[in-house]
Design a protein around this motif. Structure first.
Motif, short mmCIF file in Angstrom:
data_model
loop_
_atom_site.label_atom_id
_atom_site.label_comp_id
_atom_site.label_asym_id
_atom_site.label_seq_id
_atom_site.Cartn_x
_atom_site.Cartn_y
_atom_site.Cartn_z
N ALA A 48 0.74 -1.26 0.01
CA ALA A 48 -0.11 -0.01 -0.14
C ALA A 48 0.85 1.30 -0.04
O ALA A 48 0.37 2.34 -0.40
CB ALA A 48 -0.86 -0.07 1.15
N GLU A 49 1.95 1.10 0.31
CA GLU A 49 2.97 2.49 0.31
C GLU A 49 3.69 2.66 -0.55
O GLU A 49 4.35 3.79 -0.78
CB GLU A 49 4.02 1.89 1.98
N ASN A 50 3.93 1.46 -1.58
CA ASN A 50 4.81 1.76 -2.52
C ASN A 50 4.06 1.52 -3.83
O ASN A 50 3.52 0.61 -4.11
CB ASN A 50 5.66 0.38 -2.53
N LYS A 51 4.21 2.73 -5.03
CA LYS A 51 3.40 2.80 -6.06
C LYS A 51 3.54 1.58 -6.81
O LYS A 51 2.67 1.08 -7.87
CB LYS A 51 3.61 4.19 -6.71
N ILE A 52 4.89 1.25 -6.95
CA ILE A 52 5.39 0.19 -7.85
C ILE A 52 4.54 -1.17 -7.30
O ILE A 52 4.07 -2.01 -8.28
CB ILE A 52 6.90 -0.14 -7.78
N LEU A 53 4.19 -1.55 -5.96
CA LEU A 53 3.77 -2.70 -5.49
C LEU A 53 2.22 -2.48 -5.60
O LEU A 53 1.46 -3.64 -5.38
CB LEU A 53 4.38 -2.95 -4.00
N ALA A 54 1.72 -1.43 -5.41
CA ALA A 54 0.30 -1.25 -5.18
C ALA A 54 -0.51 -1.65 -6.19
O ALA A 54 -1.74 -2.09 -5.93
CB ALA A 54 -0.07 0.21 -5.07
N GLY A 55 -0.14 -1.73 -7.47
CA GLY A 55 -0.75 -2.35 -8.43
C GLY A 55 -1.30 -3.92 -8.13
O GLY A 55 -2.24 -4.64 -8.64
#
Length: 142
Positions: A48-55
């Motif tokens: 939730a904190e990292n845009k790369i992982l959020a997807g």
């Protein structure tokens, strides 16, 4: 019972809430990967904190009936953007955690979750058990 995916930043109470919902003894442990427990998916806060992982969260949401956005009542700001619930085609509920803490401001956290698009809000404390039964009742409804 509805299958729920819990999403939120690190230390907002996802794993503790998972333990409380399952009737387990509370034992802090850092979630390192997606954890599946019967009808609960516990996600790492870094997603939730990292845009790369959020997807990946939107992708994993397809395995759940409900997505629970968690926000601690002690937060100074909201991690979530307004109307973020439109990113998944699942019901999204807001869960305000840590309402038992001395510096808790649950109404403010609930307002932030309303801005995300959450129409249903639950206020819980895994430590005291407050609100856990209400959330469980909701999840057991057909």
């Amino acid at each position: 019972m509805k299958k729920i995916m819990l999403v939120g930043r690190s230390e907002c109470g996802k794993t503790t809430l998972t333990q409380a919902l399952r009737g387990e003894q509370l034992n802090y442990q850092k979630t390192q990967s997606m954890n599946y427990y019967d009808l609960i998916i516990d996600t790492p806060g870094e997603y939730a904190e990292n845009k790369i992982l959020a997807g990946a969260l939107a992708l994993y949401a397809y395995e759940a009936d409900v997505v629970g956005l968690l926000l601690s009542a002690t937060e100074q700001y909201s991690l979530y953007s307004p109307n973020i619930t439109s990113l998944v085609n699942r019901e999204v509920i807001g869960i305000v955690t840590q309402i038992d803490k001395e510096d808790a401001r649950p109404i403010r956290a609930g307002g932030w979750l309303n801005l995300t698009g959450c129409e249903k809000l639950f206020f819980v404390s895994a430590v005291t058990g407050e609100g856990i039964d209400t959330l469980l009742d909701y999840l057991t409804q057909a």
